[in-house]
Structures are given as C-alpha cells and as structure tokens.
Design a protein around this motif. Sequence first.
Motif, PDB file in Angstrom:
ATOM      1  N   TRP A   1       0.832  -1.193   0.000  1.00 14.59           N
ATOM      2  CA  TRP A   1       0.000   0.000   0.000  1.00 14.59           C
ATOM      3  C   TRP A   1       0.867   1.244   0.000  1.00 14.59           C
ATOM      4  O   TRP A   1       1.869   1.313   0.703  1.00 14.59           O
ATOM      5  CB  TRP A   1      -0.895   0.017   1.238  1.00 14.59           C
TER       6      TRP A   1
ATOM      7  N   GLY B   1       1.721   2.693   3.332  1.00 15.04           N
ATOM      8  CA  GLY B   1       1.447   1.640   4.307  1.00 15.04           C
ATOM      9  C   GLY B   1       2.725   1.194   4.994  1.00 15.04           C
ATOM     10  O   GLY B   1       3.813   1.254   4.418  1.00 15.04           O
TER      11      GLY B   1
ATOM     12  N   SER C   1      -5.435  -6.538   5.319  1.00  8.80           N
ATOM     13  CA  SER C   1      -4.647  -5.318   5.447  1.00  8.80           C
ATOM     14  C   SER C   1      -4.234  -5.190   6.912  1.00  8.80           C
ATOM     15  O   SER C   1      -5.065  -5.355   7.801  1.00  8.80           O
ATOM     16  CB  SER C   1      -5.469  -4.100   5.009  1.00  8.80           C
TER      17      SER C   1
ATOM     18  N   PHE D   1      -9.260  -1.548   3.201  1.00 10.50           N
ATOM     19  CA  PHE D   1      -9.117  -2.281   1.944  1.00 10.50           C
ATOM     20  C   PHE D   1     -10.221  -1.772   1.041  1.00 10.50           C
ATOM     21  O   PHE D   1     -11.397  -1.815   1.415  1.00 10.50           O
ATOM     22  CB  PHE D   1      -9.278  -3.794   2.156  1.00 10.50           C
TER      23      PHE D   1
END
Length: 140
Positions: A20, A23, A113, A122
């Motif tokens: 991500w 992320g 996730s 998500f």
Amino acid sequence: MHDIRHATTASTVVSQVISWKDGIYPGGVTLASYDDGEAERLFAELKRATGSCHTYKGDGWTGAYTSTMKTQKPPEAGDEAVQFREYSTVDAGKRDELSIVVRTGSVIATYVSLEIGRTPTFPTGPISKQSERIRDAQDK
C-alpha cells in the motif's frame, strides 16, 4: 478460522502480496478453490467462528500474544461475505488487522490489510469486481 482464512485445505491456492502507498505493512489477497460444496461448508464454519470467537491466544514471531476480534459489516460481494478485525498489542504499538472474506461459488477470497498504530482499510471496489470475475469464470 485461521485454516479457512489461509486456505490450508484448498485444492488450488493463489496468493498475492499488496504493498500500500504510505502503508507500513503489506496486505494481501488469497484466492482458494475448493471441491464441490466444500467452500460453502467452510464458509459456514467461518461465520460461526467469527460470531463466537472474541479473544484468542497464540504464538507468533515475537512470542506469545492475545488477540481480540470484532466483526464488522462486510461489503456486498460474492454469494456471502464476512469482515472482521483482530487487535493485539505488540512492542511497536496496537496491531490492527482487517480481514474481508468472500465466497463466490467454490472460491473463497481473503483480503487482508495490516497496520500498527493506524487503522487499515481495503478498497471494496476491487473486491466486488474480482467477485464478478470469479463468478464469470465459474459460469463458463
């Protein structure tokens, strides 16, 4: 619950890691194909487990842990879906793992996730689109 989510009894499994933007940890998607009726049976077990399991203990890479689980409203996708979060505290902070599990025919797709100190998400658009593609592939 972990066996179903990680497709340990599936006849065919495909997994993909998703990184991500911004992320901390990658997410992922697992597509698992089962023999006739097996996906429905396993999904029924998963629904029972998510409805009754609220806390569990396990051993991970960093040692023993206790997780708390909370179910949430799943996206409308496939034949049936469940969504839940697992929370635990680790040295780096609060671990929050989002799981969305969707059954479409004989395929169970799991979307995950994970974040620490942040709330993972998500996007549901790709989940719905992938469920449609899985349905189309099974109808051929």
